[in-house]
Design an enzyme around this catalytic site. Sequence first.
Site, short mmCIF file in Angstrom:
data_model
loop_
_atom_site.label_atom_id
_atom_site.label_comp_id
_atom_site.label_asym_id
_atom_site.label_seq_id
_atom_site.Cartn_x
_atom_site.Cartn_y
_atom_site.Cartn_z
N CYS A 178 32.95 39.26 16.25
CA CYS A 178 32.55 39.65 14.89
C CYS A 178 31.57 38.65 14.28
O CYS A 178 30.52 39.01 13.78
CB CYS A 178 33.80 39.79 14.03
SG CYS A 178 33.46 40.22 12.34
N CYS A 214 29.82 42.14 13.86
CA CYS A 214 29.73 42.59 12.46
C CYS A 214 28.75 41.77 11.61
O CYS A 214 27.90 42.33 10.91
CB CYS A 214 31.08 42.49 11.77
SG CYS A 214 32.53 42.64 12.81
N LYS A 228 24.96 41.50 12.77
CA LYS A 228 24.47 42.88 12.70
C LYS A 228 24.20 43.29 11.25
O LYS A 228 23.16 43.86 10.92
CB LYS A 228 25.52 43.78 13.35
CG LYS A 228 25.23 45.21 13.40
CD LYS A 228 26.01 46.13 12.52
CE LYS A 228 27.36 45.91 12.02
NZ LYS A 228 28.40 46.75 12.58
N TYR A 247 28.48 53.94 17.76
CA TYR A 247 28.03 53.33 16.51
C TYR A 247 27.16 52.10 16.75
O TYR A 247 26.20 51.87 16.00
CB TYR A 247 29.21 53.05 15.57
CG TYR A 247 29.96 51.75 15.79
CD1 TYR A 247 29.61 50.61 15.07
CD2 TYR A 247 31.02 51.65 16.68
CE1 TYR A 247 30.30 49.41 15.25
CE2 TYR A 247 31.72 50.47 16.85
CZ TYR A 247 31.35 49.36 16.14
OH TYR A 247 32.03 48.17 16.31
N GLU A 293 23.42 51.77 15.30
CA GLU A 293 23.09 50.69 14.37
C GLU A 293 21.88 49.90 14.85
O GLU A 293 20.96 49.62 14.07
CB GLU A 293 24.30 49.76 14.20
CG GLU A 293 25.42 50.41 13.43
CD GLU A 293 26.64 49.51 13.23
OE1 GLU A 293 27.38 49.74 12.28
OE2 GLU A 293 26.86 48.59 14.04
N HIS A 336 28.91 57.76 -13.97
CA HIS A 336 27.59 58.38 -14.02
C HIS A 336 26.53 57.36 -14.42
O HIS A 336 26.80 56.54 -15.29
CB HIS A 336 27.63 59.52 -15.04
CG HIS A 336 26.38 60.33 -15.07
ND1 HIS A 336 26.04 61.19 -14.03
CD2 HIS A 336 25.38 60.40 -15.99
CE1 HIS A 336 24.89 61.76 -14.32
NE2 HIS A 336 24.46 61.30 -15.49
N GLU A 351 30.00 59.67 -7.61
CA GLU A 351 30.69 60.59 -8.52
C GLU A 351 30.78 61.99 -7.93
O GLU A 351 31.63 62.80 -8.31
CB GLU A 351 30.00 60.63 -9.91
CG GLU A 351 28.63 61.28 -9.92
CD GLU A 351 28.00 61.29 -11.32
OE1 GLU A 351 28.68 61.66 -12.28
OE2 GLU A 351 26.81 60.93 -11.43
C1 LIG Z 1 27.58 44.72 17.98
C2 LIG Z 1 28.96 44.84 17.37
C3 LIG Z 1 29.09 45.18 16.05
C4 LIG Z 1 30.34 45.29 15.48
N1 LIG Z 1 30.43 45.64 14.16
C5 LIG Z 1 31.63 45.75 13.58
C6 LIG Z 1 31.73 46.07 12.21
O1 LIG Z 1 30.72 46.28 11.52
N2 LIG Z 1 32.96 46.14 11.66
C7 LIG Z 1 34.10 45.92 12.39
O2 LIG Z 1 35.19 45.98 11.83
N3 LIG Z 1 34.03 45.62 13.69
C8 LIG Z 1 32.82 45.52 14.31
N4 LIG Z 1 32.75 45.19 15.63
C9 LIG Z 1 34.01 45.02 16.41
C10 LIG Z 1 34.65 43.67 16.16
O3 LIG Z 1 33.70 42.65 16.39
C11 LIG Z 1 35.83 43.51 17.08
O4 LIG Z 1 36.71 44.62 16.92
C12 LIG Z 1 36.62 42.24 16.78
O5 LIG Z 1 35.80 41.11 16.91
C13 LIG Z 1 37.82 42.13 17.74
O6 LIG Z 1 38.49 40.92 17.51
P1 LIG Z 1 39.38 40.26 18.66
O7 LIG Z 1 40.12 39.15 18.02
O8 LIG Z 1 40.13 41.30 19.38
O9 LIG Z 1 38.33 39.70 19.73
P2 LIG Z 1 37.03 38.81 19.58
O10 LIG Z 1 36.62 38.67 18.17
O11 LIG Z 1 36.06 39.33 20.54
O12 LIG Z 1 37.51 37.37 20.06
C14 LIG Z 1 37.90 37.10 21.37
C15 LIG Z 1 37.67 35.63 21.64
O13 LIG Z 1 38.38 35.26 22.80
C16 LIG Z 1 37.60 34.30 23.53
N5 LIG Z 1 38.09 34.32 24.89
C17 LIG Z 1 38.09 35.35 25.78
N6 LIG Z 1 38.71 35.00 26.92
C18 LIG Z 1 39.13 33.70 26.76
C19 LIG Z 1 39.84 32.79 27.58
N7 LIG Z 1 40.31 33.16 28.78
N8 LIG Z 1 40.07 31.55 27.11
C20 LIG Z 1 39.64 31.18 25.86
N9 LIG Z 1 38.97 32.01 25.04
C21 LIG Z 1 38.73 33.26 25.48
C22 LIG Z 1 36.18 34.83 23.37
O14 LIG Z 1 35.23 33.80 23.60
C23 LIG Z 1 36.20 35.29 21.91
O15 LIG Z 1 35.79 34.28 21.04
C24 LIG Z 1 31.52 45.04 16.25
C25 LIG Z 1 31.39 44.70 17.58
C26 LIG Z 1 30.13 44.59 18.16
C27 LIG Z 1 30.01 44.22 19.60
#
Ligand SMILES: Cc1cc2nc3c(=O)[nH]c(=O)nc-3n(C[C@H](O)[C@H](O)[C@H](O)COP(=O)(O)OP(=O)(O)OC[C@H]3O[C@@H](n4cnc5c(N)ncnc54)[C@H](O)[C@@H]3O)c2cc1C
Length: 453
Positions: A43, A48, A51, A177, A181, A437, A442
Site C-alpha cells: 500500500c 494505494c 497510485k 481495477y 487506474e 445542494h 444529493e
Molecule cells: C497498484 C496497487 C494499488 C492498490 N490500491 C489500493 C487502494 O487504492 N486501496 C486499497 O485498499 N488497496 C489497494 N491495494 C491493495 C493493498 O495494497 C493491499 O491489499 C494491502 O497492501 C495488503 O496488505 P498486507 O498486509 O496483506 O500485505 P502487504 O502490504 O503487501 O505487506 C506484505 C509485506 O510482507 C513483506 N514480506 C513478504 N514476505 C516476507 C518474508 N518472508 N519475510 C519478511 N517480510 C516479508 C513484504 O516485503 C511486504 O512489505 C493496491 C494494490 C496495488 C498493487
Amino acid sequence: MPTFDFDLFVIGGGSGGVRAARMAAQTGARVGLAEAADLGGTCVNVGCIPKKLYSYAAGYAEAFEESAGYGWTLKEPQFDWAHLKSQRAKEITRLNGIYASLLKNSGVTLVIGWAQLADAHTVEIGGKRHTARHLLVATGGTPFVPDIAGREHIVTSDAMFDLDPFPKRLLVVGGGYIACEFASIFNGLGSKVTQLHRRAHLLTGFDDDVRQFVANEMGKAGVDVRLNCDVTSVARNAHGHGLTVTLARGQQLEADTVLFATGRVPNTQGLGLEAAGVKLDERGAIAVDAHYRTSVPSIHAVGDVSTRVQLTPVALAEAMVVVDELFGKGKRRLDYEFIPTAVFTHPNIGTCGYSEIDARAKFGEVTVFSSEFKSLRHTLSGSTERTFMKLVVDKASDRVVGLHMVGADAGEVVQGFAVAMRAGATKAIFDSTVGIHPTAAEEFVTMREPMPG
Ligand SMILES: Cc1cc2nc3c(=O)[nH]c(=O)nc-3n(C[C@H](O)[C@H](O)[C@H](O)COP(=O)(O)OP(=O)(O)OC[C@H]3O[C@@H](n4cnc5c(N)ncnc54)[C@H](O)[C@@H]3O)c2cc1C
C-alpha cells in the site's frame, strides 16, 4: 509451559502486519516483526498511496484544460515526470519512517530480513531463530504475469512509479481495477494509452452499468480501450526502441512500455509453510478459518496472503480481529458484507454492496434507480464528462443493498453512504434525507423513479 522469546511474531511489515504488531504490543504483549523490504508494504510503497498521488497529478491535466471555461488563461502547462517521481519518493520515505516510529514507540522489535517458518512456534531470519507463542503471516501478494513469449520485456505495477523514461506510448494489459487506474493515470499524465482486455467488459465483479459507463468515459478521456484482445507475445523492436505486442488475432501494436496488470498471487513461496505444516487453499492462498487461524493452531494469517478481498482496510480489520482474540477483547468475526471500495480511474468509481446481478441472485426481486447527468462543474468547464449513480434496493425489505457511482470524488461520496448501508438504511430513509445542494451526491437522496423492471 514452554517459554518463548515473544508472545507474537509477525512476518511482513505491510498494512496487516504493522497494524497487528503495534496494536498487540500496546496491550503489553512482547512482539517482534520481520520485514524484508520497506516498511508499509504494498500500500505504502507500490500501491494505494503512490497510485493516488499520481492520480492527483493526472487530474491537473483535466483541471488546467477546464479552467479556461471559468476565465483562466494559462501558459502551456509542462509536466516534469522526474519531479513527480522524486516528490513521491520523498513522501514514501517519510511514511516508511512513520511506520518505523509507530513500531518503535509501541515497543515492537523490528528485525530486518527475510523470515521463514521453521516450525509451529519458530521463525528464522538471517540464520537467527526467534520463538513465539503465536505467529502471524502477513506477507501480502505479488503481481501475476502469464507465461507468454517476451515476458522479460514487460513491467508490472511495482515498476510503474519509477519508469525511466516516461512512456510516450503505454500499453496496459488487463481489465481489473489496477489496470484501469494505471491506464487513466498515464493517459492524464500525457502517455498515449492503449488498454487491452481479454474479456468483453472491464472490471469484472463491478455492476454492469458501471463497467460500461466507466469504459466509455475512459475512452472519451483518451484511453484507447480494446476489449476481447488476448496478447500472445511481446518482443523488443530490432532497432532497440520500443516493443511490439502481438495479439491472438495476429494484429500488432507498438509501445514504449507494456504493463501487465493481470492479477496478483499470494506471497507463499520461500516462507517455510510446509516445514511448519501450514496448508494452502485451492487458490494458492494460506487457508484460514473465520478467525484467521491456519491449519497450525499457533499460526494465523491475514491480508492478501490469505483472502481475496485485497484491500488495505480489510487487512487492517483482519489484523484487529486477530489481536482482539489473542490479546484483548475476545473472539469476533469480521463481516465482509458492504465493504465500500473506490477505483481511481478518471472519473473515479465508488461502490458499496451488491451489483444489480448479484443483488438479484441474493435477494430475488430488486428495484433499481439510476441517474446520469452532467455535473454542475462541467456546465462551464467544457468537459463532456458525465456522472452516473445507481441504487439497488431489495424489494422485500426496502433496504438499499447496492450503491454505485462513477464521477468526481466517488470514493469520498460513497464512504459516507457505506455507513448508512451497514446500518441497514432503507430507500425510504434515503428519500427522507435532505440533500446538500448543489452537489452531485444529493442525487442519491433524490432518485424517485425506478428503472422499468
Ligand atoms: C497498484 C496497487 C494499488 C492498490 N490500491 C489500493 C487502494 O487504492 N486501496 C486499497 O485498499 N488497496 C489497494 N491495494 C491493495 C493493498 O495494497 C493491499 O491489499 C494491502 O497492501 C495488503 O496488505 P498486507 O498486509 O496483506 O500485505 P502487504 O502490504 O503487501 O505487506 C506484505 C509485506 O510482507 C513483506 N514480506 C513478504 N514476505 C516476507 C518474508 N518472508 N519475510 C519478511 N517480510 C516479508 C513484504 O516485503 C511486504 O512489505 C493496491 C494494490 C496495488 C498493487
